[in-house]
Design an enzyme around this catalytic site. Structure first.
Site, PDB file in Angstrom:
ATOM      1  N   SER A  78       0.826  -1.209   0.000  1.00  0.00           N
ATOM      2  CA  SER A  78       0.000   0.000   0.000  1.00  0.00           C
ATOM      3  C   SER A  78       0.860   1.258   0.000  1.00  0.00           C
ATOM      4  CB  SER A  78      -0.920   0.031   1.217  1.00  0.00           C
ATOM      5  OG  SER A  78      -1.677  -1.143   1.255  1.00  0.00           O
TER       6      SER A  78
ATOM      7  N   ASN B  16      -2.206  -9.558  -1.546  1.00  0.00           N
ATOM      8  CA  ASN B  16      -1.820  -8.688  -0.445  1.00  0.00           C
ATOM      9  C   ASN B  16      -2.369  -7.291  -0.654  1.00  0.00           C
ATOM     10  OD1 ASN B  16      -0.363 -10.466   1.174  1.00  0.00           O
ATOM     11  ND2 ASN B  16       1.435 -10.270  -0.146  1.00  0.00           N
ATOM     12  N   CYS B  17      -2.437  -6.552   0.448  1.00  0.00           N
ATOM     13  CA  CYS B  17      -2.959  -5.207   0.372  1.00  0.00           C
ATOM     14  C   CYS B  17      -2.021  -4.359  -0.484  1.00  0.00           C
ATOM     15  CB  CYS B  17      -3.184  -4.646   1.771  1.00  0.00           C
ATOM     16  SG  CYS B  17      -1.921  -3.645   2.465  1.00  0.00           S
ATOM     17  N   PRO B  18      -2.475  -3.450  -1.332  1.00  0.00           N
ATOM     18  CA  PRO B  18      -3.844  -2.905  -1.315  1.00  0.00           C
ATOM     19  C   PRO B  18      -4.841  -3.623  -2.228  1.00  0.00           C
ATOM     20  CG  PRO B  18      -2.506  -1.648  -2.836  1.00  0.00           C
ATOM     21  CD  PRO B  18      -1.620  -2.724  -2.292  1.00  0.00           C
ATOM     22  N   ASP B  43      -5.411 -12.069   3.256  1.00  0.00           N
ATOM     23  CA  ASP B  43      -4.526 -11.093   3.890  1.00  0.00           C
ATOM     24  C   ASP B  43      -5.166 -10.620   5.193  1.00  0.00           C
ATOM     25  OD1 ASP B  43      -2.915  -9.033   4.628  1.00  0.00           O
ATOM     26  OD2 ASP B  43      -3.391  -7.728   2.931  1.00  0.00           O
TER      27      ASP B  43
END
Lengths: 385, 78
Positions: A78, B16-18, B43
């Site tokens: 992120s 996995n993030c995002p 996740d």
């Protein structure tokens, strides 16, 4: 170009008071629970990555233009995502934390405690993500570590850099707030593990049981390491006195508090033990001894070199509200007033540290994340503030 | 495990993030108001992220639970 940075690099920038924005893009709940704590003031902003997804322009507008941007997220994906958005808006100095906030949680920063040129070296290993401290003693090429955390890689690199071999690790108690590294270090290097049977009896790994008054050596001709059994925080809590000069005090003595005796679920009984330790062991020690604690509560406790160390005398004088209590009943009452909930994960961590549980690496990392809750005093005051 | 009717399903296992949140947003964008999306992720970060994203955007998170399959979410588009 988006640049990755490590937790150690981040710590060095914080330490040097570099000017940058720490942009944490995790959700508000996770950010609120655990975040980067800096020795000095830092410009930090929390804008969740999904805000950039939902309202890109408005979110980007929250980020100051004239600074370097260091993005932090849970893992790193992120942070990269947000970093790319910022770059597409013309930000040209953006980095993302490699492996995310967990790497900050595990990071250790070494600081030399005693002066160059002494016969032995005392090192402090700060773990800013946990507000905990482990300590190293190098003598004749042998490294003893006190209360190592599970960052085996760091300790092995440190030993290699300083041309020494890890020969022994000392546990001040069975930790509840973080996973101890002694077992892993012992497995990897063959080092001996020392601990008190009051905490480690029944542990699944080999350890040498220490007793009050035992004296060990840092190396064949090195300084003495004397065992001072100091029950209270736990029944097997132990301080290690080095060369009649330093005391690795674990969670027994903190610079601004004592280790809370209620974590084991027997608050009154253990508070009684702690009172006896305080009156018969701590107050009777040489007041010029330098105390090396297992945790700090605030960065403000560190000196200008970021060393968390003070003389016993100063600790007794500046914390008279606890150390000056003169009856066991009053002491127990003080502890009761200060009892607060402990994180649920502490029960599991104890089992891991006794070797009864062996979770996967990822699971251990996540259990091990978060600041400690080990000090006795501050809670009631904070609640009434 | 709770079960309820849904209009679309989105599998974010292994991501996995995002990504789970990005894909969820994209899926929701194609749906009509009142429709329900079932999303499954592995996740652990998605648990708090989806919940925070839903409260931020106003979509209703009907179910947020951990099952043998992973983290399962039922989200009703606002």
């Amino acid at each position: 170009m988006l640049t990755p940075y490590s937790a150690n690099e981040l710590f060095n920038w914080l330490r040097q008071k570099d000017d940058f924005l720490l942009l944490d893009v995790r959700n508000e709940e996770d950010f609120g629970r655990f975040q980067v704590e800096s020795p000095y003031k830092v410009h930090m902003l929390n804008v969740p990555y999904f805000d950039f997804m939902e309202e890109e322009e408005a979110s980007v507008a929250k980020v100051p233009r004239n600074k370097k941007i260091k993005v932090v997220c849970a893992k790193e994906g992120s942070a990269q995502y947000v970093g790319e958005i910022l770059e597409s808006h013309g930000f040209d100095d953006v980095g993302y934390l490699k492996e995310g906030i967990v790497s900050w949680g595990n990071m250790l920063a070494p600081v030399r405690v005693n002066d160059e040129g002494e016969a032995y070296e005392v090192w402090q290993f700060i773990r800013p993500g946990k507000a905990s401290l482990s300590w190293g003693l190098i003598s004749e090429g042998e490294l003893s570590i006190f209360d190592p955390s599970r960052n085996l890689e760091f300790y092995e690199e440190f030993a290699a850099e300083h041309g020494c071999k890890i020969t022994q690790t000392f546990e001040t108690h069975l930790q509840a707030d973080y996973i101890s590294g002694s077992r892993f270090i012992s497995k990897a290097t063959g080092s001996k593990v020392f601990g008190h049977s009051g905490d480690f009896m029944g542990a699944s790994f080999d350890y040498t049981a220490v007793q009050n008054g035992d004296i060990f050596k840092a190396s064949p001709k090195g300084p003495d390491i004397e065992v001072v059994h100091s029950p209270g925080h736990t029944p097997g809590s132990t301080c290690y006195k080095i060369d009649d000069t330093y005391v690795v005090s674990g969670d027994t003595i903190f610079l601004v508090s004592l280790g809370r005796p209620d974590l084991g679920g027997k608050a009154v009984e253990w508070a009684g033990m702690l009172y006896e330790t305080m009156t018969k062991k701590i107050r009777t020690m040489d007041p010029t001894l330098q105390i090396l604690p297992g945790h700090y509560i605030e960065w403000a406790e560190a000196d200008e070199n970021l060393v968390f160390m003070d003389t016993l005398q100063n600790i007794l004088d500046s914390n008279a509200a606890i150390y000056g209590i003169s009856s066991e009943a009053d002491f127990v009452e003080f502890i009761k007033q200060n009892i607060r909930k402990q994180p649920d994960v502490y029960a599991e961590i104890r089992k891991v540290n006794a070797g009864w549980l062996d979770p996967e690496d990822d699971e251990q990392s996540s259990m091990d994340l978060g600041k400690n809750e080990c000090a006795a005093s501050a809670y009631a005051a904070q609640q009434s503030a | 495990m709770s079960e309820m009717n849904f209009d679309q399903v989105l599998d974010c296992k292994g991501m996995n993030c995002p990504l789970p949140v990005i894909k969820t947003k994209k899926a929701i964008d194609t749906m009509d108001s009142g429709q329900v999306l079932k999303m499954i992720a592995t996740d652990p970060g998605s648990k708090n992220d989806i919940s925070a994203w839903a409260s931020r955007t106003g979509h209703e998170l009907l179910i947020n639970e951990q099952t043998d399959e992973g983290y399962v979410f039922f989200i009703k588009k606002k």
